[in-house]
Scaffold this motif. Structure first.
Motif, PDB file in Angstrom:
ATOM      1  N   ASN A 181       2.101  -6.169 -13.023  1.00  0.00           N
ATOM      2  CA  ASN A 181       1.846  -4.924 -12.660  1.00  0.00           C
ATOM      3  C   ASN A 181       2.203  -3.787 -13.462  1.00  0.00           C
ATOM      4  N   TRP A 195      -6.275  -1.193  -8.972  1.00  0.00           N
ATOM      5  CA  TRP A 195      -6.015  -1.686  -7.754  1.00  0.00           C
ATOM      6  C   TRP A 195      -6.529  -2.969  -7.681  1.00  0.00           C
ATOM      7  N   TRP A 196      -7.789  -3.220  -8.036  1.00  0.00           N
ATOM      8  CA  TRP A 196      -8.209  -4.668  -7.774  1.00  0.00           C
ATOM      9  C   TRP A 196      -7.508  -5.640  -8.482  1.00  0.00           C
ATOM     10  N   ARG A 225      -7.684   2.257   0.311  1.00  0.00           N
ATOM     11  CA  ARG A 225      -7.446   0.878  -0.774  1.00  0.00           C
ATOM     12  C   ARG A 225      -5.912   0.840  -1.018  1.00  0.00           C
ATOM     13  N   TRP A 226      -5.155   1.832  -1.438  1.00  0.00           N
ATOM     14  CA  TRP A 226      -3.984   1.638  -1.790  1.00  0.00           C
ATOM     15  C   TRP A 226      -2.998   1.547  -0.688  1.00  0.00           C
ATOM     16  N   SER A 232      -4.553  -5.607  -9.156  1.00  0.00           N
ATOM     17  CA  SER A 232      -3.141  -5.673  -8.491  1.00  0.00           C
ATOM     18  C   SER A 232      -3.279  -6.297  -7.032  1.00  0.00           C
ATOM     19  N   LEU A 233      -4.385  -6.351  -6.494  1.00  0.00           N
ATOM     20  CA  LEU A 233      -4.559  -6.754  -5.175  1.00  0.00           C
ATOM     21  C   LEU A 233      -4.676  -8.283  -5.221  1.00  0.00           C
ATOM     22  N   LEU A 238      -3.167  -1.970   0.057  1.00  0.00           N
ATOM     23  CA  LEU A 238      -2.405  -2.993  -1.145  1.00  0.00           C
ATOM     24  C   LEU A 238      -0.798  -2.733  -0.771  1.00  0.00           C
ATOM     25  N   VAL A 239      -0.475  -1.660  -0.204  1.00  0.00           N
ATOM     26  CA  VAL A 239       1.114  -1.521   0.273  1.00  0.00           C
ATOM     27  C   VAL A 239       0.990  -2.425   1.299  1.00  0.00           C
ATOM     28  N   GLU A 266      -8.718   3.394 -12.533  1.00  0.00           N
ATOM     29  CA  GLU A 266      -7.753   3.247 -11.367  1.00  0.00           C
ATOM     30  C   GLU A 266      -8.348   2.202 -10.341  1.00  0.00           C
ATOM     31  N   THR A 320      -9.963   5.797  -1.785  1.00  0.00           N
ATOM     32  CA  THR A 320      -8.951   5.656  -2.831  1.00  0.00           C
ATOM     33  C   THR A 320      -7.573   5.295  -1.721  1.00  0.00           C
ATOM     34  N   LEU A 321      -7.286   6.379  -0.953  1.00  0.00           N
ATOM     35  CA  LEU A 321      -6.180   6.248  -0.161  1.00  0.00           C
ATOM     36  C   LEU A 321      -6.219   5.045   0.651  1.00  0.00           C
TER      37      LEU A 321
END
Length: 188
Positions: A72, A114-115, A40-41, A117-118, A44-45, A110, A37-38
């Protein structure tokens, strides 16, 4: 063998999808990234910062950025909302201490948040390569309108959380005592 299970291919059927091997590889990568998770985010950042630098250097594409912000925000609302709407189906979360505990289930998980948003960010990044999406606008108005929309929407969501007594985040297992251990029972 000519086809699946050794059967001859049927004529007139749909043609084979040439992108299917790529789709499978992508799905394998997504499956492997699920527990991270960390990372992946953070990825994204990093893509978001790359997009922000590109928009800043081009001094345009504010409409695309505004659309990404609205999308978003919609994803965030789905992430913070319970799957069962208490306004329509009645409260599903316990409201008294003696009621059964029911965990918070998100309307948008979650990973899907994430997906999505990406994918949206990559589409927005791609849009910056096409000048037709670089519509000239006065960006401070868009920014101000987005902040107003964000605060009004979040206020409504927070009021919903308070009214139906749910918290969309868990901070882990509760600990008791000094070292995180449950207090010992005395035999007095």
């Amino acid at each position: 063998m000519n086809g699946p299970m050794g059967a001859a291919p049927q004529e007139g059927g749909p043609p084979p999808n040439p992108l299917q091997p790529l789709a499978r590889r992508l799905q394998v990568l997504l499956d492997k990234s699920t527990p991270h998770t960390l990372y992946r985010w953070l990825g994204l950042v990093a893509v978001l910062l790359l997009y922000a630098v590109r928009v800043y250097l081009l001094k345009g594409f504010y409409i695309v950025t505004y659309a990404l912000g609205i999308y978003n925000l919609n994803l965030l609302l789905g992430f913070l909302s319970p799957q069962a709407n208490p306004e329509l189906e009645g409260p599903t979360l316990p409201s008294k201490a003696d009621e059964e505990f029911r965990p918070f289930v998100r309307r948008l998980p979650e990973f899907k948040f994430w997906w999505s948003s990406l994918k949206a960010l990559l589409m927005g990044f791609t849009a910056t390569f096409f000048p037709m999406f670089g519509v000239p606008v006065f960006w401070p108005i868009l920014l101000l309108y987005w902040f107003i929309l964000f605060f009004v929407t979040m206020k409504r969501q927070i009021m919903h959380m308070i009214k139906y007594r749910y918290i969309p985040f868990s901070l882990g297992k509760k600990s008791y005592g000094k070292n995180g251990k449950a207090p010992a029972k005395s035999n007095k």
